[in-house]
Design an enzyme around this catalytic site. Structure first.
Site, PDB file in Angstrom:
ATOM      1  N   GLU A   1      53.522  44.768  78.932  1.00  0.00           N
ATOM      2  CA  GLU A   1      54.777  45.338  79.432  1.00  0.00           C
ATOM      3  C   GLU A   1      54.582  46.021  80.771  1.00  0.00           C
ATOM      4  OE1 GLU A   1      54.273  48.748  79.640  1.00  0.00           O
ATOM      5  OE2 GLU A   1      52.397  48.397  78.565  1.00  0.00           O
TER       6      GLU A   1
ATOM      7  N   GLY B   1      48.314  49.055  80.891  1.00  0.00           N
ATOM      8  CA  GLY B   1      49.413  48.198  80.448  1.00  0.00           C
ATOM      9  C   GLY B   1      49.291  46.835  81.092  1.00  0.00           C
ATOM     10  N   GLU B   2      50.433  46.203  81.371  1.00  0.00           N
ATOM     11  CA  GLU B   2      50.468  44.876  81.998  1.00  0.00           C
ATOM     12  C   GLU B   2      49.879  43.779  81.118  1.00  0.00           C
ATOM     13  OE1 GLU B   2      48.511  44.788  85.801  1.00  0.00           O
ATOM     14  OE2 GLU B   2      49.558  46.558  86.553  1.00  0.00           O
ATOM     15  N   GLY B   3      49.495  44.087  79.889  1.00  0.00           N
ATOM     16  CA  GLY B   3      48.819  43.092  79.059  1.00  0.00           C
ATOM     17  C   GLY B   3      47.352  42.947  79.384  1.00  0.00           C
TER      18      GLY B   3
END
Length: 341
Positions: A165, A306-308
């Protein structure tokens, strides 16, 4: 996903949760039988062996392979940022989405390193959800529709899904979701996020406390999501549910992604059996969330981006586990003597 006959969109979600399949037992038996014949002592590859089993059981393939891994990043904005809960302004969400598109983010480099596909989903960035300390994030139709949007993220096909996300303010929202689902004080779930100072952390804690107090008594996990969640959290929950129905293994990223799947866990403790939790975030509440769900993460690198990114790193490990299982010779084919009786 269309509205149910009862006129309550969440009923469709509840029906899908009831229809979730279990692992493929024949595939599990096949992968275990082959593992016993590979040129290594039994159990010598430790968790790599169980990862190959996990992929087999949830993909339904006794000789598992991963050929179409995908990282899906869901991006959204949140009205609660007006409360001063983040070190960055909300326009950074769109700027980072543009950075993903240009290939300049950390997740882009990890995807290149591990040969992973990457899709980024813009969830109405110009229309933040309302401030959850003052009003609900969604009405029921819009929350269900956002989950359905997440379910459609798999439409292009994938055999391994990594969820991630992007959203300034979303660690505040995730903390509110987890506090409402699992209890405890707001301070148990709140952390520095993007790096707020002590005053910002105090504002963030108070925002979570106010949001949870506003919905006091709400027990239904979908109602918790609707009232104090966010678009990326709803979309990730939908994507994970769709993956289960399509027999696609899922790797969950960090704190915010874990809050998303916690909604499904509270609906059915078995709802996350097809999920691997990639890492323990440096965000303090993540460890408590994993404990509440009885989950053990694959690694702890002190990450909180985050960001995967954590999920993508874990995908590299999972791909290696599957490749080892598929590519190793057996004792018979290699002409290697087996263990003496």
């Amino acid at each position: 996903m269309t509205a149910s006959a009862s006129g309550l969109p969440f009923d469709d979600i509840r029906n899908l949760v009831r229809q979730m399949p279990g692992p493929d037992e024949e595939a599990l038996a096949e992968v275990r039988a082959r593992d016993a014949q590979l040129t290594k002592p039994a159990g010598s590859l430790g968790r790599l062996e169980t990862l190959a089993e996990w992929v087999a059981g949830w993909s339904g393939r006794g000789r598992p392979q991963i050929t179409r891994p995908m990282v899906a990043i869901f991006a959204a904005n949140h009205g609660v940022t007006a409360k001063g809960v983040s070190a960055y302004p909300s326009e950074v969400t769109r700027q980072m989405v543009e950075n993903f598109a240009a290939g300049g983010a950390a997740i882009n480099q990890i995807c290149i390193a591990h040969d992973l596909g990457l899709k980024v989903f813009d969830l109405a960035l110009d229309m933040p959800t309302p401030d959850i300390t003052e009003e609900d994030a969604f009405d029921e139709p819009n929350c269900a529709a956002t989950m359905a949007f997440g379910m459609e993220a798999l439409a292009g096909g994938a055999d391994l899904l990594c969820i991630g996300e992007m959203g300034i303010g979303n660690t505040t929202v995730a903390a509110a979701v987890l506090a409402a689902l699992y209890g405890g004080d707001a301070a148990d779930w709140v952390g520095p996020g993007t790096g707020v100072d002590d005053e910002g952390l105090a504002r963030k804690t108070e925002a979570v406390r106010a949001a949870v107090a506003r919905i006091a008594g709400t027990q239904d996990p979908l109602e918790v999501l609707r009232r104090v969640g966010g678009r990326e959290i709803a979309a990730m929950a939908g994507a994970v549910l769709a993956a289960r129905l399509q027999r696609i293994p899922v790797i969950v990223d960090g704190f915010v992604a874990t809050a998303a799947v916690a909604v499904l866990h509270k609906m059915d403790p078995a709802a996350l059996d097809h999920c691997l939790f990639s890492h323990v975030s440096a965000e303090p509440g993540h460890r408590g969330a994993l404990a509440a769900m009885g989950q053990e993460a694959l690694f702890d690198f002190g990450m909180r981006l985050g960001e995967g990114t954590g999920a993508a790193l874990a995908a590299g490990i999972v791909k290696a586990a599957v490749k080892v299982h598929d590519g190793m010779a057996t004792f018979a084919t290699a002409g290697v003597s087996e263990k003496s009786d």
